[in-house]
Design a protein around this motif. Structure first.
Motif, mmCIF file in Angstrom:
data_model
loop_
_atom_site.group_PDB
_atom_site.id
_atom_site.type_symbol
_atom_site.label_atom_id
_atom_site.label_comp_id
_atom_site.label_asym_id
_atom_site.label_seq_id
_atom_site.Cartn_x
_atom_site.Cartn_y
_atom_site.Cartn_z
ATOM 1 N N TYR A 98 -5.504 2.031 -3.320
ATOM 2 C CA TYR A 98 -5.092 1.484 -4.738
ATOM 3 C C TYR A 98 -5.310 2.527 -5.638
ATOM 4 O O TYR A 98 -6.250 2.856 -5.849
ATOM 5 C CB TYR A 98 -5.878 0.224 -4.953
ATOM 6 N N HIS A 154 2.989 -7.151 -2.551
ATOM 7 C CA HIS A 154 1.658 -6.891 -3.138
ATOM 8 C C HIS A 154 0.351 -7.322 -2.162
ATOM 9 O O HIS A 154 -0.774 -6.703 -2.373
ATOM 10 C CB HIS A 154 1.552 -7.475 -4.369
ATOM 11 N N VAL A 184 0.737 -1.126 -0.056
ATOM 12 C CA VAL A 184 0.048 -0.017 -0.084
ATOM 13 C C VAL A 184 0.995 1.209 -0.048
ATOM 14 O O VAL A 184 0.550 2.437 -0.560
ATOM 15 C CB VAL A 184 -0.959 -0.061 1.329
ATOM 16 N N GLN A 241 -4.672 -9.835 -4.320
ATOM 17 C CA GLN A 241 -3.580 -9.340 -3.570
ATOM 18 C C GLN A 241 -3.254 -10.307 -2.451
ATOM 19 O O GLN A 241 -2.032 -10.458 -2.125
ATOM 20 C CB GLN A 241 -3.858 -7.994 -2.663
ATOM 21 N N CYS A 262 -1.301 -4.763 -0.031
ATOM 22 C CA CYS A 262 -1.898 -3.489 -0.666
ATOM 23 C C CYS A 262 -3.623 -3.537 -0.123
ATOM 24 O O CYS A 262 -4.154 -4.368 0.513
ATOM 25 C CB CYS A 262 -2.065 -3.951 -2.112
#
Length: 481
Positions: A345, A337, A270, A365, A340
């Motif tokens: 996003y 990832h 993130v 994710q 995230c």
């Protein structure tokens, strides 16, 4: 906390003036200085018979340390973990993105709880959405002469060598994109110890007006940015979450008005999306609004663009941008990832155009971890590897905790067995590619020419993808299909 134990013969006695508490986990005595006439430091005072009457409790602000119960009120006023006044560049959730509560289900079950049919449907959606994407990225493994001596230092262990190889390649890519030059400000997101900025500064030598802003939300030990005292470069460290960072209110950028280069090594999940928003929505958008002011009004306060254009005419060999832009470029090594978040996003539009939403993003994710988690064949092997990972979880990464998430509830052992280990790995890579493709489209919409490439060997780091972007009017890298 380790229990007090008799002094082992191997450790002899505590050093003079130091705490007499033996830390079993570290196999040595505590090294804290004690008060005059005391045997134990304040943290371990409870182990002393004479101080048993006073009770120590966990600090409510930070349970990592303790405090005397009868001194709690006094401690809370000076505790380093107390809430401090917010700086001007702190604006709550400025880079968070819009929160659409209707899109995000209250609770989503782990992948291991999905039926085989549900998992197959998710994989079909993933493969359909990935049609046409180039899954083979260009190899852009580079180096830089400034790290030559460090890379060949025989004192380096495996961990140090891996870090140096990655830093050398990132630096080489920064130079290839002509971002390594004078009169600019490098903003390192997720800076940790600040070693990437250190090598950028070393490579620039005596370049004029080079500034560094190091962004890190936690306190970091053994920082290297404090060692730089050159007159031509300035290091400033901001302890703040990227989610709340408003760059156009940072005093250094207000005063200098230099083009910004966003850099980062292993910017977790993130944090990459937050950094892109910080650069392109908060900072660049604000500068563009300012540039739309009447010319006479701008000329009063801003001579930076004229100066830079004059320098550009004098000679391009110094890598001075031909045209001043708020964000001169972005070079970020991606990772994690699986960390995230749909709210933050930047590629939501891309996902929606493919008929995907928050639910699919959540599972993709999570499935992205299959690309790097190292699939286990047996629970015994998983147990052994987990133990090794815990012992060495800081070996490969300085500041991001990628290894801690290698074995989660979504590991190979807890999933239906209709996929082979190789297939799961490919699916993990597809998930990563799809998430990154959303970022690519976002950068294109913001007027940048982005690219994804491998910047280091998988044997050095499994998280080996570098995201780069230049303004479209510059010499741009090859865009990803």
């Amino acid at each position: 906390m380790a229990a007090f134990a008799p002094t082992p013969q191997a450790t002899s006695f505590p050093a003079e003036g130091r705490c007499g508490y033996y830390v079993e986990k570290k196999k040595r005595f505590c090294r804290m200085v004690v008060a005059a006439g005391k045997r134990f430091c304040g943290e371990h005072a409870g182990a002393a018979e004479e101080e048993n009457a006073r009770k120590r409790i966990l600090c409510p602000l930070d349970p990592k340390h303790t405090v005397y119960e009868d001194q709690l009120a006094k401690h809370l006023k000076k505790c380093n973990s107390r809430e401090k006044p917010k700086p001007d560049f702190f604006i709550q959730d400025i880079n968070a993105g819009l929160k659409d509560e209707t899109e995000i289900p209250e609770q989503l079950v782990p992948i291991s709880f999905l039926s085989e049919e549900q998992l197959e449907n998710l994989i079909k959606k993933l493969r359909k959405a990935s049609v046409g994407l180039n899954s083979t990225l260009k190899d852009q493994v580079m180096s830089h002469p400034v790290l030559h001596d460090a890379l060949n230092d025989p004192k380096n262990g495996d961990s140090a060598t891996k870090h140096l190889k990655q830093q050398a390649s990132i630096l080489g890519n920064i130079e290839k994109l002509k971002l390594l030059g004078p009169r600019r400000c490098f903003v390192e997101f997720g800076a940790g110890k600040g070693k990437l900025s250190h090598w950028v500064d070393t490579a620039l030598k005596d370049a004029e007006k080079v500034h560094f802003i190091l962004v890190e939300k936690v306190t970091t030990r053994f920082k290297v940015d404090g060692k730089h005292r050159k007159k031509n470069s300035v290091f400033e460290r901001l302890q703040i979450d990227i989610q709340h960072l408003c760059l156009n209110k940072v005093p250094l950028l207000i005063e200098e008005k230099l083009p910004v280069v966003g850099i980062g090594k292993h910017l977790c999940g993130v944090a990459t999306d937050l950094a892109l928003r910080c650069l392109l929505e908060t900072y660049a958008a604000s500068c563009e609004e300012r540039n739309e002011e009447p010319l006479a009004k701008r000329m009063k306060n801003d001579k930076t663009e004229t100066e830079i254009n004059t320098l550009a005419k004098e000679g391009s060999e110094k890598n001075v941008p031909e045209k001043w832009t708020p964000v001169a470029g972005i070079v970020i090594a991606l990772c994690c990832h699986h960390r995230c978040d749909w709210r933050h996003y930047v590629g939501k539009e891309y996902f929606r155009a493919l008929g995907l939403g928050a639910v699919e993003f959540h599972y993709f994710q999570r499935m992205s971890s299959w690309a790097t988690c190292g699939m286990r064949k047996t629970s015994l092997e998983a147990s052994n590897i987990t133990t090794k990972k815990k012992d060495n979880q800081n070996d490969e990464h300085e500041v991001h905790d990628d290894d801690r998430y290698r074995i989660a509830d979504d590991s190979a052992d807890s999933l239906p067995g209709f996929l082979t280990i190789g297939e799961k790995k490919k699916i993990g890579h597809l998930c990563k590619l799809l998430i990154d493709q959303g970022r690519i489209q976002y950068l294109q919409q913001k007027g940048f020419s982005p690219a994804l490439q491998y910047y280091t060997d998988p044997m050095v780091s499994l998280e080996n993808v570098l995201l780069t972007a230049l303004p479209s009017h510059s010499s741009s890298p090859e865009a990803v299909a």
